[in-house]
Design a protein around this motif. Sequence first.
Motif, mmCIF file in Angstrom:
data_model
loop_
_atom_site.group_PDB
_atom_site.id
_atom_site.type_symbol
_atom_site.label_atom_id
_atom_site.label_comp_id
_atom_site.label_asym_id
_atom_site.label_seq_id
_atom_site.Cartn_x
_atom_site.Cartn_y
_atom_site.Cartn_z
ATOM 1 N N ALA A 1 11.929 -8.389 9.706
ATOM 2 C CA ALA A 1 11.527 -8.066 8.335
ATOM 3 C C ALA A 1 10.170 -8.689 8.035
ATOM 4 O O ALA A 1 9.967 -9.324 7.002
ATOM 5 N N SER A 2 9.244 -8.523 8.989
ATOM 6 C CA SER A 2 7.856 -8.903 8.737
ATOM 7 C C SER A 2 7.100 -7.645 8.346
ATOM 8 O O SER A 2 7.365 -6.562 8.861
ATOM 9 N N GLY A 3 6.162 -7.801 7.421
ATOM 10 C CA GLY A 3 5.442 -6.637 6.922
ATOM 11 C C GLY A 3 4.065 -6.491 7.540
ATOM 12 O O GLY A 3 3.451 -7.470 7.972
ATOM 13 N N PRO A 4 3.538 -5.282 7.559
ATOM 14 C CA PRO A 4 2.227 -5.032 8.148
ATOM 15 C C PRO A 4 1.086 -5.287 7.168
ATOM 16 O O PRO A 4 1.300 -5.498 5.962
ATOM 17 N N ALA A 5 -0.114 -5.235 7.688
ATOM 18 C CA ALA A 5 -1.300 -5.271 6.837
ATOM 19 C C ALA A 5 -1.354 -3.998 5.997
ATOM 20 O O ALA A 5 -0.946 -2.924 6.457
ATOM 21 N N PRO A 6 -1.847 -4.087 4.772
ATOM 22 C CA PRO A 6 -2.014 -2.877 3.954
ATOM 23 C C PRO A 6 -2.921 -1.855 4.651
ATOM 24 O O PRO A 6 -3.779 -2.217 5.463
ATOM 25 N N ALA A 7 -2.742 -0.596 4.297
ATOM 26 C CA ALA A 7 -3.493 0.484 4.954
ATOM 27 C C ALA A 7 -4.989 0.408 4.689
ATOM 28 O O ALA A 7 -5.790 0.938 5.472
ATOM 29 N N SER A 8 -5.382 -0.250 3.615
ATOM 30 C CA SER A 8 -6.813 -0.345 3.291
ATOM 31 C C SER A 8 -7.442 -1.658 3.734
ATOM 32 O O SER A 8 -8.645 -1.882 3.519
ATOM 33 N N LEU A 9 -6.662 -2.536 4.363
ATOM 34 C CA LEU A 9 -7.174 -3.835 4.806
ATOM 35 C C LEU A 9 -7.681 -3.710 6.239
ATOM 36 O O LEU A 9 -6.928 -3.381 7.151
ATOM 37 N N SER A 10 -8.964 -3.979 6.442
ATOM 38 C CA SER A 10 -9.570 -3.810 7.757
ATOM 39 C C SER A 10 -10.619 -4.894 7.993
ATOM 40 O O SER A 10 -11.041 -5.599 7.062
ATOM 41 N N HIS B 1 -7.408 -7.884 -8.747
ATOM 42 C CA HIS B 1 -8.117 -9.072 -8.271
ATOM 43 C C HIS B 1 -8.624 -8.899 -6.833
ATOM 44 O O HIS B 1 -8.732 -9.878 -6.088
ATOM 45 N N GLY B 2 -8.951 -7.677 -6.478
ATOM 46 C CA GLY B 2 -9.650 -7.426 -5.223
ATOM 47 C C GLY B 2 -8.802 -7.364 -3.982
ATOM 48 O O GLY B 2 -9.334 -7.388 -2.863
ATOM 49 N N GLY B 3 -7.477 -7.297 -4.142
ATOM 50 C CA GLY B 3 -6.598 -7.237 -2.983
ATOM 51 C C GLY B 3 -6.394 -5.819 -2.485
ATOM 52 O O GLY B 3 -6.948 -4.851 -3.023
ATOM 53 N N TYR B 4 -5.539 -5.673 -1.478
ATOM 54 C CA TYR B 4 -5.431 -4.408 -0.768
ATOM 55 C C TYR B 4 -4.033 -3.786 -0.796
ATOM 56 O O TYR B 4 -3.880 -2.607 -0.487
ATOM 57 N N LEU B 5 -3.013 -4.546 -1.148
ATOM 58 C CA LEU B 5 -1.647 -4.022 -1.132
ATOM 59 C C LEU B 5 -1.504 -2.899 -2.159
ATOM 60 O O LEU B 5 -1.888 -3.038 -3.319
ATOM 61 N N SER B 6 -0.928 -1.757 -1.727
ATOM 62 C CA SER B 6 -0.778 -0.584 -2.595
ATOM 63 C C SER B 6 0.684 -0.200 -2.740
ATOM 64 O O SER B 6 1.552 -0.646 -1.973
ATOM 65 N N LYS B 7 0.955 0.650 -3.732
ATOM 66 C CA LYS B 7 2.315 1.169 -3.910
ATOM 67 C C LYS B 7 2.757 1.946 -2.678
ATOM 68 O O LYS B 7 3.933 1.914 -2.304
ATOM 69 N N GLU B 8 1.820 2.624 -2.050
ATOM 70 C CA GLU B 8 2.151 3.397 -0.847
ATOM 71 C C GLU B 8 2.562 2.474 0.301
ATOM 72 O O GLU B 8 3.464 2.790 1.083
ATOM 73 N N ASP B 9 1.876 1.326 0.424
ATOM 74 C CA ASP B 9 2.242 0.356 1.463
ATOM 75 C C ASP B 9 3.684 -0.123 1.272
ATOM 76 O O ASP B 9 4.451 -0.207 2.234
ATOM 77 N N LEU B 10 4.039 -0.439 0.030
ATOM 78 C CA LEU B 10 5.385 -0.922 -0.252
ATOM 79 C C LEU B 10 6.425 0.175 -0.056
ATOM 80 O O LEU B 10 7.491 -0.057 0.529
ATOM 81 N N ALA B 11 6.125 1.373 -0.537
ATOM 82 C CA ALA B 11 7.086 2.477 -0.472
ATOM 83 C C ALA B 11 7.402 2.869 0.969
ATOM 84 O O ALA B 11 8.514 3.329 1.270
ATOM 85 N N ALA B 12 6.439 2.669 1.869
ATOM 86 C CA ALA B 12 6.622 3.083 3.264
ATOM 87 C C ALA B 12 7.381 2.049 4.091
ATOM 88 O O ALA B 12 7.760 2.332 5.230
ATOM 89 N N TYR B 13 7.647 0.873 3.502
ATOM 90 C CA TYR B 13 8.173 -0.229 4.311
ATOM 91 C C TYR B 13 9.694 -0.288 4.357
ATOM 92 O O TYR B 13 10.363 -0.084 3.348
ATOM 93 N N LYS C 1 -5.972 -4.860 11.914
ATOM 94 C CA LYS C 1 -6.067 -3.399 11.816
ATOM 95 C C LYS C 1 -5.144 -2.942 10.692
ATOM 96 O O LYS C 1 -4.086 -3.549 10.466
ATOM 97 N N PRO C 2 -5.512 -1.895 9.979
ATOM 98 C CA PRO C 2 -4.636 -1.379 8.915
ATOM 99 C C PRO C 2 -3.260 -1.023 9.467
ATOM 100 O O PRO C 2 -3.141 -0.398 10.530
ATOM 101 N N GLY C 3 -2.211 -1.450 8.783
ATOM 102 C CA GLY C 3 -0.851 -1.115 9.187
ATOM 103 C C GLY C 3 -0.320 -1.911 10.355
ATOM 104 O O GLY C 3 0.791 -1.656 10.828
ATOM 105 N N LYS C 4 -1.080 -2.887 10.833
ATOM 106 C CA LYS C 4 -0.666 -3.685 11.994
ATOM 107 C C LYS C 4 0.083 -4.933 11.542
ATOM 108 O O LYS C 4 -0.241 -5.534 10.521
ATOM 109 N N LYS C 5 1.067 -5.356 12.338
ATOM 110 C CA LYS C 5 1.764 -6.614 12.088
ATOM 111 C C LYS C 5 1.077 -7.728 12.865
ATOM 112 O O LYS C 5 0.721 -7.560 14.027
ATOM 113 N N THR C 6 0.900 -8.873 12.221
ATOM 114 C CA THR C 6 0.237 -9.994 12.853
ATOM 115 C C THR C 6 1.190 -10.807 13.725
ATOM 116 O O THR C 6 2.417 -10.700 13.604
#
Length: 536
Positions: free
Chosen positions: A85-94, A232-244, A409-414
């Motif tokens: 249950a680890s989450g990926p980077a947001p799709a817009s974070l690069s 506040h300049g972050g990258y997490l979106s509703k789409e990122d959460l909805a897809a998880y 990378k966007p959508g990648k898990k660290t």
Amino acid sequence: MHFDYLNHPYPSQRQTIFAKNGMVATSQPLAAQAGLDILKKGGNAIDAAIATAAALTVLEPTSNGIGGDAFALVWTNGSLYGLNASGPAPASLSIEAMKAKGYSQMPAHGTAPITVPGAPSAWTKLSKRFGRLPFREVLAPAIAFAEEGYPLTPILGKYWSLAYEKYKTVLTGDEFEAWFKTFAPDNRAPKIGEVWRSPDHAATLKEIAETNGESFYRGRLAEEMTAFIQKHGGYLSKEDLAAYEAEWVDPISVHYKGYDIWEIPPNGQGIVALLGLNIIKSIPINEKESADTYHKQIEAMKLAFTDGKAYVTDPKAMEMTTEELLSESYGEKRRLEIGDHAIEPQPYKPARGGTVYLAAADGEGNMISFIQSNYMGFGSGIVIPGTGIAMQNRGHDFSLDETHPNALKPGKKTYHTIIPGFMTKNNQAVGPFGVMGGYMQPQGHMQVVMNTIDFRLHPQAALDAPRWQWIEGKKILVEPQFPSHLAQALARKGHQVQITVDTGQFGRGQIIWRDAETGVLTGGTEPRADGSIAAW
């Protein structure tokens, strides 16, 4: 399975606990009791673990929160299941986005390092697949603690105060105001023994309970989180959460002297513990309190970490497979590099982490190893106003070097530091174990496993034993109670030994073993924390 334990060789204020009907071990007494209460209401070990994990977001916010990640190993009906249950980077974070803002490395605080939180998804996935009680009932203890408040325990109070002293100079932007309103409501950290409550946290847990987590990923809470973060300049979106969704995975293992040691596969660093055990398992180990034994352990762990940092990331991006890394031939290759003196592998500098770990078992044979974290204490320093949700900063571990295995990378898990462990023998459960604490975790896993199997220590003794931690190069930290003559002997072998009084650097562990013949549960809890075992 039955351990023929040696006498306890280390002084401790805690005794090994024995029980028959159920047991919960974690770093906070009230959280352990919450899990036990769920067992007594007819819940199983998985229900108890969810209740304890949710309660820990309230009872130990210095280490975890609703906005963090989680992993679990679940033993039920004769099989072991893994949950990532680890989450990926947001799709817009690069990398390009970060460099455009002037960053040369990922920041530790603020909205930029926030990745998709996985903990609420872990709770709902575990409840749906293995739980027995209604999800609302399982989250009820956590909600009550947040609404009614609770008095701070000593270790919790210590780290809360340290965090506040740091944050009041580091967290200076408007985006951090909610952290101070939530965790320092009187313009200071709560004191040990003082009652702290969080009504916003309680309301959020209620909403998660009533919507089975949907509000957090696809509803009102998701909208609150993403609106604030993007403002506040972050990258997490509703789409990122909805897809998880948290992901069921096949646990990985190595066979170590008659036992199978299990971890979650990458992107977690559990493979580092297995690499270390795979390297050392064929090296003669004669006694615990010997400079030669410690030297071989440290050298094996150095090599394991060098490989872990070189290869472990999101499994879809790994250059070397888990099977290759854990092969007998690869272990033998690395084993041959261990000599009589300390070597200096490719260096890296570990960061300190903040995590909670719990183990739970019931009288029916169900057992669970569960770990949950916001990373680096309170995480990003971002609390979503009006919700009590403290967001993790797991993206801090990404590299902004395009050639690095763990490159952002966007959508990648660290690369992920938090790891639950589990032990079996002859396809039967021995039980869950874990040692939380950033890059100490696989080192703690290796030491606990060897304390148990090689040195026949019962669970409390295995946790009480003095620990070492490899930092980088030839540098190792040891605890004040580490035998001085052995520290001197390690120095003569080329190790740069440093004694530190901050025992918090050496992780915090829990263990529950089950006797296969009698069903008796045996538990140990961490002496370096407010550790507690609730047993029935």
